[in-house]
Design a protein around this motif. Structure first.
Motif, PDB file in Angstrom:
ATOM      1  N   THR A   1     -16.784  32.401   0.973  1.00 65.57           N
ATOM      2  CA  THR A   1     -16.737  31.071   1.575  1.00 65.57           C
ATOM      3  C   THR A   1     -17.896  30.231   1.054  1.00 65.57           C
TER       4      THR A   1
ATOM      5  N   ASN B   1     -17.631  36.502   6.172  1.00 63.48           N
ATOM      6  CA  ASN B   1     -18.268  35.219   5.803  1.00 63.48           C
ATOM      7  C   ASN B   1     -19.411  35.372   4.795  1.00 63.48           C
TER       8      ASN B   1
ATOM      9  N   THR C   1      -9.883  39.250   3.521  1.00 61.63           N
ATOM     10  CA  THR C   1      -9.398  37.927   3.140  1.00 61.63           C
ATOM     11  C   THR C   1     -10.444  37.273   2.235  1.00 61.63           C
ATOM     12  N   ILE C   2      -9.987  36.328   1.419  1.00 60.86           N
ATOM     13  CA  ILE C   2     -10.849  35.689   0.426  1.00 60.86           C
ATOM     14  C   ILE C   2     -10.735  34.177   0.555  1.00 60.86           C
ATOM     15  N   ASN C   3     -11.860  33.475   0.484  1.00 61.11           N
ATOM     16  CA  ASN C   3     -11.868  32.011   0.475  1.00 61.11           C
ATOM     17  C   ASN C   3     -11.092  31.501  -0.749  1.00 61.11           C
ATOM     18  N   GLY C   4     -10.297  30.454  -0.564  1.00 57.67           N
ATOM     19  CA  GLY C   4      -9.409  29.976  -1.617  1.00 57.67           C
ATOM     20  C   GLY C   4     -10.117  29.444  -2.847  1.00 57.67           C
ATOM     21  N   LEU C   5     -11.222  28.744  -2.650  1.00 60.58           N
ATOM     22  CA  LEU C   5     -11.963  28.196  -3.796  1.00 60.58           C
ATOM     23  C   LEU C   5     -12.592  29.337  -4.598  1.00 60.58           C
TER      24      LEU C   5
ATOM     25  N   ARG D   1     -13.853  39.841   5.760  1.00 60.03           N
ATOM     26  CA  ARG D   1     -13.038  38.629   5.890  1.00 60.03           C
ATOM     27  C   ARG D   1     -13.784  37.410   5.353  1.00 60.03           C
ATOM     28  N   ASN D   2     -12.995  36.487   4.788  1.00 60.35           N
ATOM     29  CA  ASN D   2     -13.513  35.191   4.349  1.00 60.35           C
ATOM     30  C   ASN D   2     -14.581  35.357   3.273  1.00 60.35           C
TER      31      ASN D   2
ATOM     32  N   TYR E   1     -11.478  32.373  -4.717  1.00 60.43           N
ATOM     33  CA  TYR E   1     -10.363  33.083  -5.349  1.00 60.43           C
ATOM     34  C   TYR E   1      -9.958  32.399  -6.658  1.00 60.43           C
ATOM     35  N   ARG E   2      -9.859  31.071  -6.606  1.00 65.69           N
ATOM     36  CA  ARG E   2      -9.496  30.334  -7.833  1.00 65.69           C
ATOM     37  C   ARG E   2     -10.534  30.583  -8.920  1.00 65.69           C
TER      38      ARG E   2
END
Lengths: 169, 419
Positions: free
Chosen positions: A69, A20, A91-95, A65-66, A97-98
């Motif tokens: 965020t 996070n 893991t990566i937050n989607g926003l 992870r995350n 990542y974009r």
């Protein structure tokens, strides 16, 4: 070392193992209206004081992870500007990542990567194949490769370069 | 194998019969929402845009302007609207937090795709709309080309059953889900179950908005009769809702019996797996500030419950209670119903509508070492001001009850006394 829009990156690892880790730590609200140089000084300034000064162009972030965020603020742009060449996280937050893709900072999820490298190890990441190699310890992991559609955005230097080329800017 | 709501909407908008998790879908965007923060002297502006009728500009974060830089940025936004003929312009006086203005005016419709540069854009999923936050650069691209890409994500289903107790609100349901499911990055959230029908639209909007705090890609609710009735009352635009297929595939399903829930609170710094029932806090947490507001919880329902708790009571000595409406429309209605007067009599401060204190911008910024209980969107370290401030998060009822007590308190007894 690698050129700035490469999908094959070899560099020194910085570990950010906490879950996070958020965009506000990368780019606090207080610098939104400040000059770029001030914004660059603020990257992880309260979370990891002094880190910005230790980063060298071509370095890699290995995260938990995350990662990323939070908000749409372009923390990935600041990370690219200070010299980070790639991000690999559990893991990566989607926003976030974009934002990485759009600013041509290659990023990838790789389960187990947090245990793969000690800080300072040299890692080689091939975003097109998904292979993640710790060259210092001679360990290899594989992750889902980056979709070709997204690779093309990075090779073009990000979406701003595309918009310029297409006459929108 | 069937499709989820989000998969159907992405398939329709990318001209494909079917999309599956992992696919890239290049989609036409239906609604493009720009906020004040993207307009500044240093921001790049396009030479041409794809379709001004799809764009709305909503001033929200720094309204009315607290700094010269903000004022200059808002002047650029006005000039941009004039130059490109953007008619949906929500300037100071018609303003509100963008997600609330979107919901009030029917800008997000079932089956549509909406983009905005604010991370809580998933709020519009309350109306069966595939909506997400984008970086400012990507928003520039979408204004120019009218399109963007999505990588189709697998979906987690949250199934709500039963009806909630009177002291439980949308925020409590969300904080419970955060305890059970944790973050869902790389996944959509789809709400389902018989419990949705009894949930007020404001509670659904809270749940959809807060999906951002679990790193959801999209959050979608079904477009039921209550949602469609509201939308028909505010817009004539045609829309086609997307229902999930009975054989749609989900990465995980979490079922919640709403009747079993209690008021929840999130501890400082992050949300996933960091929440618990207020009654289970193992220490008494004194507060300096209580804040009701934001796109998630500055709604009429929040004013109603805060006023119910504050009626005939006062804010505890040493506590600042700040209430910020999610829109000018919410404020007008809260004034008309007497909620604002009740809050002012109790010693609260009611501000103009803005993102304000939620993002640490203005009108309620926290100082060093201060403790805040908030019903807003985010509890990151430094989010509302000083990095050494501690931010707890709960429903507006819990925030109001805590403002009365001076420490974080379960609102159930005060709600029972003030019915």
């Amino acid at each position: 070392m690698s050129d700035s829009h490469s999908l094959l990156v070899q560099g020194r690892v910085w570990n950010f193992p906490d879950d996070n880790i958020n965009t506000d730590l990368m780019m606090p609200q207080s610098v939104f209206a400040k000059p770029l140089q001030v914004q660059l000084r603020s990257v992880f300034a309260t979370y990891r004081p002094g880190w910005v000064d230790a980063v060298r162009p071509g370095d890699i972030i290995v995260a938990g992870r995350n990662f990323g965020t939070g908000s749409s603020r372009p923390g990935s742009f600041l990370l690219k500007q200070i010299g980070i060449a790639a991000i690999v996280a559990e893991t990566i937050n989607g926003l976030f990542y974009r934002n990485c893709i759009n600013y041509a900072l290659p990023a990838m999820e790789c389960p187990g990567v947090r245990e793969l490298a000690s800080e300072g190890d040299v890692m080689r990441i091939n975003f097109a194949t998904g292979s993640v190699d710790n060259l210092t310890q001679n360990i290899t992991r594989s992750a889902p490769p980056m979709p070709e559609f997204l690779q093309a955005i990075i090779r073009a230097g990000g979406i701003r370069e595309r918009l310029k080329a297409e006459g929108y800017l | 194998m069937g499709m989820t709501m989000a998969e159907k909407i992405l398939a329709r908008h990318s001209g494909q019969a079917v999309v599956r998790p992992g696919d890239i879908a290049v989609c036409e965007v239906d609604k493009i929402i720009q906020i004040d923060l993207v307009f500044s002297a240093s921001a790049e502006m396009p030479k041409r845009i794809s379709n001004p009728s799809k764009i709305a500009i909503i001033l929200d974060h720094a309204i009315p302007a607290p700094t010269v830089g903000d004022a200059d940025g808002q002047a650029i936004a006005r000039e941009f609207a004039r130059r490109f003929g953007i008619e949906k312009f929500y300037d100071v006086g018609r303003h509100g937090i963008c997600h609330q203005v979107i919901l009030e005016n029917g800008l997000a419709l079932p089956g549509q795709i909406l983009t905005c540069t604010d991370s809580h854009t998933c709020a519009s999923g309350a109306f069966n709309c595939v909506a997400r936050g984008m970086g400012p650069l990507e928003m520039l691209q979408i204004m120019c080309t009218g399109k963007t890409w999505y990588q189709v994500a697998p979906t987690v289903k949250f199934e709500l059953n039963g009806s909630k107790p009177g002291s439980v609100f949308g925020k409590d349901i969300f904080l419970h889900l955060a305890a059970v499911a944790g973050s869902v990055e790389g996944h959509n959230i789809e709400f389902a179950g018989s419990g949705i029908a009894g949930l007020p639209l404001d509670d659904r909007a809270t749940l959809a908005t807060m999906g951002a705090e679990l790193s959801a890609e999209f959050v979608t609710f079904p477009a039921d009769a209550r949602a469609i009735e509201h939308l028909r009352s505010v817009t004539d635009e045609r829309f086609e809702p997307a229902e999930s297929d009975p054989d749609a595939e989900y990465a995980a399903t979490y079922a919640v019996d709403l009747s079993s829930l209690r008021p929840y609170v999130a501890k400082p710094d992050f949300i996933p797996h960091n929440t618990l029932p207020v009654a289970d806090l193992d220490e008494k947490i004194a507060i300096d500030q209580a804040f009701v507001g934001s796109c998630a919880n500055g709604k009429l329902e929040d004013f109603r419950v805060a006023a119910q708790i504050m009626r005939g009571r006062t804010v505890a000595p040493g506590v600042r209670f700040i209430v910020t409406p999610a829109s000018q429309k919410v404020l007008k209605e809260a004034v008309r119903r007497g909620y604002v007067e009740t809050l002012l009599e109790a010693g609260a401060v009611v501000t103009n509508s803005t993102c304000g204190a939620c993002y640490g911008g203005h009108m309620g910024v926290l100082g060093a070492e201060e403790v805040c209980i908030t019903s807003s969107t985010r509890n990151f370290k430094g989010r509302m001001g000083s990095p050494s401030a501690r931010i707890y998060m709960a429903s507006s009822a819990t925030v109001a009850a805590s403002a009365v007590a001076g420490y974080i308190s379960d609102p159930t007894p005060l709600l029972a006394e003030s019915l």
